[in-house]
Enzyme design. Structure first.
Site, PDB file in Angstrom:
ATOM      1  N   GLY A  36       0.802  -1.251   0.046  1.00  0.00           N
ATOM      2  CA  GLY A  36      -0.070  -0.023   0.025  1.00  0.00           C
ATOM      3  C   GLY A  36       0.556   1.155  -0.072  1.00  0.00           C
ATOM      4  O   GLY A  36       0.281   2.354  -0.493  1.00  0.00           O
ATOM      5  N   SER A  37       1.952   1.311   0.665  1.00  0.00           N
ATOM      6  CA  SER A  37       3.050   2.314   0.406  1.00  0.00           C
ATOM      7  C   SER A  37       3.618   2.428  -0.737  1.00  0.00           C
ATOM      8  O   SER A  37       3.756   3.499  -1.399  1.00  0.00           O
ATOM      9  CB  SER A  37       3.975   2.153   1.378  1.00  0.00           C
ATOM     10  N   SER A  78       7.011   4.395   3.709  1.00  0.00           N
ATOM     11  CA  SER A  78       6.712   3.136   4.309  1.00  0.00           C
ATOM     12  C   SER A  78       5.731   3.552   5.607  1.00  0.00           C
ATOM     13  O   SER A  78       6.021   4.502   6.102  1.00  0.00           O
ATOM     14  CB  SER A  78       7.793   2.539   4.939  1.00  0.00           C
ATOM     15  N   SER A  80       4.220   2.717   7.910  1.00  0.00           N
ATOM     16  CA  SER A  80       4.574   2.323   9.207  1.00  0.00           C
ATOM     17  C   SER A  80       5.975   2.717   9.728  1.00  0.00           C
ATOM     18  O   SER A  80       5.951   3.059  10.839  1.00  0.00           O
ATOM     19  CB  SER A  80       4.530   0.717   9.522  1.00  0.00           C
ATOM     20  N   THR A  83       8.642  -1.234   7.742  1.00  0.00           N
ATOM     21  CA  THR A  83       8.482  -2.480   6.665  1.00  0.00           C
ATOM     22  C   THR A  83      10.071  -2.948   6.243  1.00  0.00           C
ATOM     23  O   THR A  83      11.181  -2.075   5.897  1.00  0.00           O
ATOM     24  CB  THR A  83       8.130  -2.146   5.200  1.00  0.00           C
ATOM     25  N   ARG A 130      -2.992   1.374   2.546  1.00  0.00           N
ATOM     26  CA  ARG A 130      -3.594   1.397   1.195  1.00  0.00           C
ATOM     27  C   ARG A 130      -4.822   2.402   1.280  1.00  0.00           C
ATOM     28  O   ARG A 130      -5.019   2.994   0.289  1.00  0.00           O
ATOM     29  CB  ARG A 130      -4.121   0.277   1.007  1.00  0.00           C
ATOM     30  N   GLU A 214      -7.161  -7.110  -0.950  1.00  0.00           N
ATOM     31  CA  GLU A 214      -7.025  -6.690   0.585  1.00  0.00           C
ATOM     32  C   GLU A 214      -8.566  -6.198   1.062  1.00  0.00           C
ATOM     33  O   GLU A 214      -8.635  -6.768   2.176  1.00  0.00           O
ATOM     34  CB  GLU A 214      -6.087  -5.610   0.809  1.00  0.00           C
ATOM     35  N   HIS A 230      -1.054  -9.963 -26.989  1.00  0.00           N
ATOM     36  CA  HIS A 230       0.011 -10.913 -27.850  1.00  0.00           C
ATOM     37  C   HIS A 230       0.115 -12.413 -26.767  1.00  0.00           C
ATOM     38  O   HIS A 230       1.074 -13.106 -27.119  1.00  0.00           O
ATOM     39  CB  HIS A 230       1.394 -10.291 -27.702  1.00  0.00           C
ATOM     40  N   LYS A 325       4.537 -11.240   8.658  1.00  0.00           N
ATOM     41  CA  LYS A 325       5.480 -10.225   9.237  1.00  0.00           C
ATOM     42  C   LYS A 325       6.066 -10.713  10.556  1.00  0.00           C
ATOM     43  O   LYS A 325       7.086 -10.838  10.690  1.00  0.00           O
ATOM     44  CB  LYS A 325       4.668  -8.773   9.264  1.00  0.00           C
TER      45      LYS A 325
HETATM   46  O1  PA5 Z   1      -1.566  -3.022   2.731  1.00  0.00           O
HETATM   47  C1  PA5 Z   1      -0.916  -3.230   3.513  1.00  0.00           C
HETATM   48  O2  PA5 Z   1      -1.114  -3.228   4.681  1.00  0.00           O
HETATM   49  C2  PA5 Z   1       0.375  -3.581   3.043  1.00  0.00           C
HETATM   50  O3  PA5 Z   1       0.547  -3.588   1.552  1.00  0.00           O
HETATM   51  C3  PA5 Z   1       1.493  -2.663   3.382  1.00  0.00           C
HETATM   52  O4  PA5 Z   1       1.381  -1.452   2.923  1.00  0.00           O
HETATM   53  C4  PA5 Z   1       2.812  -3.275   3.344  1.00  0.00           C
HETATM   54  O5  PA5 Z   1       3.011  -4.495   3.901  1.00  0.00           O
HETATM   55  C5  PA5 Z   1       4.078  -2.040   3.453  1.00  0.00           C
HETATM   56  O6  PA5 Z   1       4.080  -1.660   4.827  1.00  0.00           O
HETATM   57  P1  PA5 Z   1       4.066  -0.229   5.014  1.00  0.00           P
HETATM   58  O7  PA5 Z   1       3.059   0.620   4.310  1.00  0.00           O
HETATM   59  O8  PA5 Z   1       3.745   0.090   6.546  1.00  0.00           O
HETATM   60  O9  PA5 Z   1       5.377  -0.011   4.568  1.00  0.00           O
END
Ligand code: PA5
Length: 328
Positions: A36-37, A78, A80, A83, A130, A214, A230, A325
């Site tokens: 999501g980041s 990131s 959080s 990551t 996300r 997700e 193709h 994780k």
């Molecule tokens: O949607 C999610 O929670 C994940 O795709 C996170 O974005 C991914 O694991 C990376 O974590 P972060 O966005 O904290 O770097």
């Protein structure tokens, strides 16, 4: 999740109002981030490509070896700030003596920015990564503009805010919701394929698939024209596999697509026939690449949550990602 999606216009506005970040000048920017980041880098790449600015993406540990001679600005994203892959890229960048900038809510990435004295844009915390798309994309685009020859990004951020707000409307009654409800009904219980084309709908198709994974907890995948003409088209145009009742196809069309691409999209329904359930066609709105990517993506966000709700699924948690994780 609804509230978070509904905050997207304000997120783009927040990024437009952000004090211009300072960073080292660079002719190439490498955006490092996951999930999501990391998708904020895909948005920045298509926005920058439209102006001939070189933005690349890295979604892995460490850094690709070409950085030693190209010497890009590393933008680590990131939500959080914790990551593993992204932190490893920052460590590699510092080892190579590359300039670094960060986008995060805090965590280890923010701590490293303080200790190593590189700039960090702090985005509001408390969301699913996300769901913070507008903050993350906006902050990355602002950093790219600060480092490179990308033009003033504020008008495109404001356009993305206004166009997404128009689609959302008030009280879930905007035209985006109407369209999303129709597509969600057509996709219920099906595996989802999303087609786009290079540029805004390429990144939007990717976002759709990831939001399905997700939010709706349903496998989905994406691809783009002309490449799928193709190979993949053969699979869809055949019916022997009996997948037509199990799959649904969404096609993303862009206001700015070239006639050659439009012709391919126009020809494919006849060739596919009834082999796959065509669940809908979504057009980008707005003029800037960012607004077009943001609007096509927003419909996917809405569809994924409508599908989740219809199936009685909570779109917010992604427990299996957290579990992995924790086990690493
Ligand atoms: O949607 C999610 O929670 C994940 O795709 C996170 O974005 C991914 O694991 C990376 O974590 P972060 O966005 O904290 O770097």
């Amino acid at each position: 999740m609804w509230t978070m999606i509904e905050s997207l216009p304000d997120q783009y506005r927040w990024a437009a109002e952000l004090e211009a970040p300072t960073t080292s000048p660079a002719s190439t920017v490498l955006v490092c981030g996951m999930g999501g980041s990391g998708i904020s880098g895909d948005f920045a790449r298509v926005v920058a490509a439209a102006e001939g600015v070189d933005v690349r993406i890295h979604k892995d540990y460490g850094l690709p070896s070409w950085v030693e001679h190209v010497r890009p600005l590393i933008v680590a994203v990131s939500y959080s700030g914790n990551t593993a892959e992204t932190l490893s890229s920052v460590e590699a960048a510092l080892d190579f003596g590359l300039p670094v900038a960060a986008v995060t809510t805090g965590g280890e990435l923010s701590r490293m920015a303080g200790v190593q004295d590189f700039p960090a844009v702090l985005v509001p915390a408390g969301m699913q990564p996300r769901a913070a798309l507008g903050y993350l994309v906006g902050a990355v685009v602002r950093l790219v503009a600060a480092a490179s020859s990308l033009g003033d990004p504020i008008p495109m951020l404001l356009e993305a805010a206004n166009e997404t707000a128009d689609l959302l409307g008030e009280e879930r009654a905007g035209p985006g919701h109407d369209q999303a409800r129709r597509i969600a009904a057509a996709l219920a219980g099906r595996l989802v394929a999303v087609w786009g084309s290079a540029g805004p709908t390429e990144v939007a198709a990717q976002r759709w698939a990831k939001q399905f994974h997700e939010n709706a907890k349903t496998p989905a995948y994406w691809s783009i024209v002309p490449e799928l003409n193709h190979n993949e088209l053969v699979g869809w145009a055949s019916s022997h596999h009996g997948l037509s009742s199990a799959t649904g196809l969404v096609v993303l069309r862009d206001q700015g697509e070239i006639p050659e691409i439009a012709r391919r999209f126009d020809l494919m329904p006849d060739l596919i026939g009834q082999s796959v359930h065509r669940a809908g066609e979504v057009w980008t709105t707005g003029t800037s690449v960012l607004a077009r990517a943001a609007t096509a993506s927003l419909i996917g966000d809405l569809v994924s949550v409508h599908v989740a709700e219809a199936a009685g699924i909570d779109p917010v948690p992604v427990d299996v990602l957290t579990e992995l994780k924790n086990r690493l």
